[in-house]
Design an enzyme around this catalytic site. Structure first.
Site, PDB file in Angstrom:
ATOM      1  N   CYS A  86       0.840  -1.198   0.000  1.00 16.61           N
ATOM      2  CA  CYS A  86       0.000   0.000   0.000  1.00 16.61           C
ATOM      3  C   CYS A  86       0.880   1.256   0.000  1.00 16.61           C
ATOM      4  O   CYS A  86       1.579   1.514  -0.970  1.00 16.61           O
ATOM      5  CB  CYS A  86      -0.968  -0.056   1.186  1.00 16.61           C
ATOM      6  SG  CYS A  86      -2.390   1.042   0.985  1.00 16.61           S
ATOM      7  N   HIS A 201      -3.215  -5.816   0.998  1.00 19.98           N
ATOM      8  CA  HIS A 201      -2.558  -5.989   2.300  1.00 19.98           C
ATOM      9  C   HIS A 201      -2.462  -7.458   2.697  1.00 19.98           C
ATOM     10  O   HIS A 201      -3.362  -7.963   3.391  1.00 19.98           O
ATOM     11  CB  HIS A 201      -3.356  -5.258   3.378  1.00 19.98           C
ATOM     12  CG  HIS A 201      -3.272  -3.772   3.298  1.00 19.98           C
ATOM     13  ND1 HIS A 201      -2.319  -3.046   3.978  1.00 19.98           N
ATOM     14  CD2 HIS A 201      -4.006  -2.868   2.617  1.00 19.98           C
ATOM     15  CE1 HIS A 201      -2.479  -1.752   3.733  1.00 19.98           C
ATOM     16  NE2 HIS A 201      -3.498  -1.614   2.898  1.00 19.98           N
ATOM     17  N   GLU A 203      -0.710  -8.697   4.995  1.00 15.14           N
ATOM     18  CA  GLU A 203      -0.605  -8.814   6.464  1.00 15.14           C
ATOM     19  C   GLU A 203      -1.978  -8.788   7.137  1.00 15.14           C
ATOM     20  O   GLU A 203      -2.111  -9.164   8.299  1.00 15.14           O
ATOM     21  CB  GLU A 203       0.298  -7.708   7.021  1.00 15.14           C
ATOM     22  CG  GLU A 203      -0.350  -6.337   7.181  1.00 15.14           C
ATOM     23  CD  GLU A 203      -0.454  -5.550   5.876  1.00 15.14           C
ATOM     24  OE1 GLU A 203      -0.137  -6.103   4.808  1.00 15.14           O
ATOM     25  OE2 GLU A 203      -0.872  -4.372   5.937  1.00 15.14           O
TER      26      GLU A 203
END
Lengths: 229, 170
Positions: A86, A201, A203
């Site tokens: 990002c 994302h 994560e």
């Protein structure tokens, strides 16, 4: 294997990244402040999402000139794994570690939702564990990837497009492109394949109890890297 | 962690030059406006006497920024108090560079498109296109084309997606 999670003023996915790397993937990980100048003791770099420096000037522009970025540049040149997610992707393009740039979304809106990603490259450690269409969230206002036609040709020819936005079954189309990204690009690689920048994302998708753990397929690649220690 | 628990507070005074001259220290523009720059004012006074411009070398601190010192009104030869000078002398003698940064014409300006639509809805039906750029004004001592170009290329414009042009004024 110890991963440096770089923190800039305004980073806000740093804790998610550290949690995913440590607690979900089982790697060593620690924060590195942007004003530091050394990555000694680390084997990989994670540049997290957020709004570094309040997106002043351009997203990632100021962060890409931060003191730590000299060490990140050396790290990347040495072929060690670097991932920017990002705002981290924006920082990597602004730093010149990845080609192109990220513009305001085509429909101007901040988009926060799960998207499907088709792995497009076999040339990178980062994609070594990805064998299916992934479901990973995006959350950005400036994720419209762009580059000049010559760069796009090179990215395609060299297998450096890591992910494209697609339908859940893997088809491409503007209906599945959340931000108007050129050629549906969601993530790209550098020449050596060790630097990955992506808007989605991983994560945030590392724990099945949160919906899915597809992001772990990307981050788990780091377990294959031999630690220097 | 030195400052990690206070992100954004700008306490990292340590300056490390990575790609040129960008400062990651505390924003200095505000300090600069509070007190008149002694060297600039002295140069101005001297210029008035000599009738030519010979800037005095500025004193610089560790952060590379000019050191400002408390000065009294007796040092000004125009009878103005420091506070009123504060209001008007800031940047008066400092050349200003006006830099225009615009998205390359081939790229879709999605914000501009929205503004076009809004203008049309307001009755400006002849509006066909709107492009939104940035205007950046930089006050600097030595605005040579080489230095301004370097500044634009290193930070102010991303030449992958943006064009820039500038003019030196004042």
């Amino acid at each position: 294997m110890k991963v440096a999670v770089i923190r800039f003023p305004g980073s806000n996915c740093d804790q998610d990244a550290l949690h995913a790397l440590r607690d979900q993937i089982g790697l060593g990980a620690d924060y590195v402040w942007h004003a530091d100048t050394s990555l000694a003791g680390f084997d990989a770099v994670f540049i997290p999402g957020g709004f570094s420096y309040g997106d002043y000037l351009r997203c990632g522009a100021v962060a890409s000139r931060a003191p730590i970025m000299g060490a990140v540049q050396e790290f990347a040149t040495a072929g060690k794994p670097v991932i920017g997610v990002c705002n981290g992707f924006q920082v990597l393009t602004e730093a010149g570690l990845l080609p192109g740039a990220l513009l305001l979304n085509e429909k101007e809106r901040f988009v926060c939702k799960d998207v499907s990603l088709r792995p497009e490259s076999r040339n990178s450690l980062w994609l070594s564990g990805v064998d299916k269409v992934l479901r990973i969230p995006i959350a950005h206002g400036e994720g419209r990837y762009t580059c000049d036609p010559e760069t796009l040709k090179i990215l395609n020819e060299e297998g450096r497009i890591a992910f494209r936005y697609c339908s859940p079954s893997g088809e491409l189309g503007s209906a599945w492109n959340p931000n108007g990204s050129l050629d549906h690009i969601a993530g790209i690689l550098n020449e050596k394949g060790n630097v990955l920048g992506m808007m989605p994302h991983p994560e945030r998708a590392c724990n099945a109890s949160f919906g899915n753990a597809d992001g772990a397929l990307i981050l788990k690649a780091l377990t294959l890297v031999n630690s220097r220690a | 962690m030195a400052n990690g628990d206070r992100p954004g507070c700008g306490e990292d005074h340590e300056e490390v030059d990575v790609q040129g001259s960008f400062s990651h220290g505390f924003p200095s523009g505000f300090q600069r406006e509070i007190r008149p720059a002694r060297h600039a004012e002295q140069a101005r006074i001297r210029d008035a006497k000599k009738g030519k411009h010979e800037p005095e070398p500025a004193k610089h601190g560790q952060d590379g920024l000019p050191i400002f010192e408390k000065i009294g009104s007796h040092q000004f030869d125009n009878g103005m108090s420091p506070s009123s000078l504060d209001a008007i002398c800031h940047n008066r003698r400092m050349p200003k560079v006006r830099i225009y940064v615009t998205l390359k014409p081939a790229l879709l300006d999605s914000a501009g498109r929205t503004v076009t639509s809004s203008l049309q809805k307001l009755g400006f039906s002849d509006v066909e296109d709107t492009r939104i750029g940035k205007l950046i004004e930089v006050s600097m001592g030595d605005p040579t084309p080489e230095r301004v170009d370097a500044m634009c290329r290193k930070l102010l414009a991303n030449t992958v997606i943006e064009d820039y042009r500038y003019e030196v004024i004042g």
